[in-house]
Design a protein around this motif. Structure first.
Motif, PDB file in Angstrom:
ATOM      1  N   PRO A  72       0.816  -1.223   0.000  1.00  0.00           N
ATOM      2  CA  PRO A  72       0.000   0.000   0.000  1.00  0.00           C
ATOM      3  C   PRO A  72       0.845   1.267   0.000  1.00  0.00           C
ATOM      4  O   PRO A  72       0.417   2.298  -0.505  1.00  0.00           O
ATOM      5  CB  PRO A  72      -0.811  -0.120   1.304  1.00  0.00           C
ATOM      6  N   SER A  73       2.071   1.180   0.570  1.00  0.00           N
ATOM      7  CA  SER A  73       2.934   2.365   0.645  1.00  0.00           C
ATOM      8  C   SER A  73       3.592   2.676  -0.683  1.00  0.00           C
ATOM      9  O   SER A  73       4.052   3.799  -0.905  1.00  0.00           O
ATOM     10  CB  SER A  73       4.033   2.138   1.684  1.00  0.00           C
ATOM     11  N   GLY A  74       3.673   1.684  -1.579  1.00  0.00           N
ATOM     12  CA  GLY A  74       4.377   1.883  -2.838  1.00  0.00           C
ATOM     13  C   GLY A  74       5.848   1.548  -2.764  1.00  0.00           C
ATOM     14  O   GLY A  74       6.541   1.560  -3.785  1.00  0.00           O
ATOM     15  N   PHE A  75       6.363   1.228  -1.582  1.00  0.00           N
ATOM     16  CA  PHE A  75       7.766   0.887  -1.414  1.00  0.00           C
ATOM     17  C   PHE A  75       7.949  -0.624  -1.354  1.00  0.00           C
ATOM     18  O   PHE A  75       7.177  -1.329  -0.697  1.00  0.00           O
ATOM     19  CB  PHE A  75       8.339   1.506  -0.132  1.00  0.00           C
ATOM     20  N   ASP A  76       8.981  -1.104  -2.035  1.00  0.00           N
ATOM     21  CA  ASP A  76       9.318  -2.521  -1.988  1.00  0.00           C
ATOM     22  C   ASP A  76      10.207  -2.753  -0.771  1.00  0.00           C
ATOM     23  O   ASP A  76      11.433  -2.839  -0.873  1.00  0.00           O
ATOM     24  CB  ASP A  76      10.040  -2.931  -3.276  1.00  0.00           C
ATOM     25  N   MET A  77       9.586  -2.846   0.407  1.00  0.00           N
ATOM     26  CA  MET A  77      10.356  -2.966   1.630  1.00  0.00           C
ATOM     27  C   MET A  77      11.097  -4.291   1.712  1.00  0.00           C
ATOM     28  O   MET A  77      12.173  -4.377   2.299  1.00  0.00           O
ATOM     29  CB  MET A  77       9.451  -2.784   2.853  1.00  0.00           C
ATOM     30  N   VAL A 101       9.590  -5.729  13.619  1.00  0.00           N
ATOM     31  CA  VAL A 101      10.578  -4.678  13.828  1.00  0.00           C
ATOM     32  C   VAL A 101       9.958  -3.294  13.611  1.00  0.00           C
ATOM     33  O   VAL A 101       9.170  -3.081  12.690  1.00  0.00           O
ATOM     34  CB  VAL A 101      11.798  -4.868  12.890  1.00  0.00           C
ATOM     35  N   ALA A 102      10.324  -2.368  14.479  1.00  0.00           N
ATOM     36  CA  ALA A 102       9.920  -0.970  14.314  1.00  0.00           C
ATOM     37  C   ALA A 102      10.974  -0.296  13.444  1.00  0.00           C
ATOM     38  O   ALA A 102      12.140  -0.207  13.824  1.00  0.00           O
ATOM     39  CB  ALA A 102       9.821  -0.273  15.668  1.00  0.00           C
ATOM     40  N   LEU A 103      10.570   0.139  12.273  1.00  0.00           N
ATOM     41  CA  LEU A 103      11.548   0.758  11.382  1.00  0.00           C
ATOM     42  C   LEU A 103      10.933   1.904  10.605  1.00  0.00           C
ATOM     43  O   LEU A 103       9.712   1.986  10.431  1.00  0.00           O
ATOM     44  CB  LEU A 103      12.169  -0.266  10.434  1.00  0.00           C
ATOM     45  N   TYR A 117       8.371   6.177   4.909  1.00  0.00           N
ATOM     46  CA  TYR A 117       7.697   4.916   5.212  1.00  0.00           C
ATOM     47  C   TYR A 117       7.949   4.591   6.679  1.00  0.00           C
ATOM     48  O   TYR A 117       9.033   4.837   7.210  1.00  0.00           O
ATOM     49  CB  TYR A 117       8.235   3.769   4.347  1.00  0.00           C
ATOM     50  N   CYS A 118       6.940   4.042   7.342  1.00  0.00           N
ATOM     51  CA  CYS A 118       7.122   3.546   8.702  1.00  0.00           C
ATOM     52  C   CYS A 118       6.341   2.247   8.851  1.00  0.00           C
ATOM     53  O   CYS A 118       5.278   2.084   8.251  1.00  0.00           O
ATOM     54  CB  CYS A 118       6.685   4.572   9.753  1.00  0.00           C
ATOM     55  N   TYR A 128       2.025   7.153  17.475  1.00  0.00           N
ATOM     56  CA  TYR A 128       1.603   8.012  16.372  1.00  0.00           C
ATOM     57  C   TYR A 128       1.147   7.162  15.185  1.00  0.00           C
ATOM     58  O   TYR A 128       1.664   6.070  14.965  1.00  0.00           O
ATOM     59  CB  TYR A 128       2.750   8.917  15.914  1.00  0.00           C
ATOM     60  N   SER A 129       0.197   7.685  14.410  1.00  0.00           N
ATOM     61  CA  SER A 129      -0.230   7.009  13.192  1.00  0.00           C
ATOM     62  C   SER A 129       0.710   7.392  12.053  1.00  0.00           C
ATOM     63  O   SER A 129       1.437   8.383  12.133  1.00  0.00           O
ATOM     64  CB  SER A 129      -1.656   7.415  12.826  1.00  0.00           C
TER      65      SER A 129
END
Length: 224
Positions: A72-77, A101-103, A117-118, A128-129
């Protein structure tokens, strides 16, 4: 569940319902369908003696498999994390990485290196959202929401950490520092931050430069 995931789940369920309805209609007419087809298309794989090559080709055209459904973010994490794992000459051992993991991903080519991205665990860590996080530099966590950190020891420690990480960024180096951060509710916690710079070229030689920041509440590392 986040709204974008709900929307995509509804789209998938609708496609499945259409496929199941068409399958039922074909079975009534004497055909046995073993693949999903798009509404109004002829991509179904019928058991009519078709070749295995044709079956494989039609299976690859399954409309339930299309780009972007899991991003959904558009990033290939996944690809970015693979680059982190395979980076040459690592100086910091980040150990194993899992989905908890929080990243954050920061665009180091943009002024002030905003978060682009988060992960959901990062939202859970900070309170936080993503809408409140994206576009900001990570330093916003060094103060309570709408306020200011008055703890002198925390201010001093954060200043030293900022200085170190800034110097390492300038040299393109990995870093691990500890910041005193605040959750949205105002709770202060020790954030162990590891930053990994990654760079690659795309398409027409366009350079992509990001910094991946792995974060953990020091107070939870050993107590779970």
């Amino acid at each position: 569940m986040r709204s974008e995931y709900q929307e995509q789940r509804m789209r998938l369920e609708e496609l499945r319902r259409v496929a199941e309805l068409r399958n039922a209609q074909q079975i009534v007419s004497g055909d046995s369908v073993v693949g999903y087809g798009d509404a109004g298309s002829s991509q179904e794989m019928m058991m009519r003696g078709g070749s295995s090559g044709t079956a494989q080709q039609q299976q690859r055209q399954d409309p339930l498999i299309y780009p972007g459904v899991y991003s959904p973010s558009g990033f290939d994490m996944m690809g970015i994390l693979v680059r982190v794992r395979q980076r040459p000459n690592p100086t910091i051992d980040i150990g194993n990485i899992d989905s908890g993991v929080a990243l954050v991903l920061c665009d180091s080519a943009m002024p002030d290196m905003p978060i682009v991205y988060c992960s959901e665990p990062f939202e859970n860590l900070t309170g936080y959202s993503s809408a409140e996080i994206l576009g900001h530099n990570c330093r916003f966590l060094q103060h309570p929401a709408g306020g200011y950190c008055h703890d002198e020891r925390a201010q001093t420690a954060n200043e030293l950490a900022r200085r170190e990480i800034k110097e390492r960024f300038a040299r393109g180096e990995e870093a691990r520092v500890r910041f005193w951060n605040f959750t949205k509710e105002g709770k202060m916690f020790a954030n162990v931050l590891t930053t990994i710079p990654i760079t690659w070229e795309e398409g027409r030689g366009e350079e992509k430069r990001y910094i991946v920041g792995f974060q953990a509440d020091e107070g939870r590392i050993y107590c779970g």
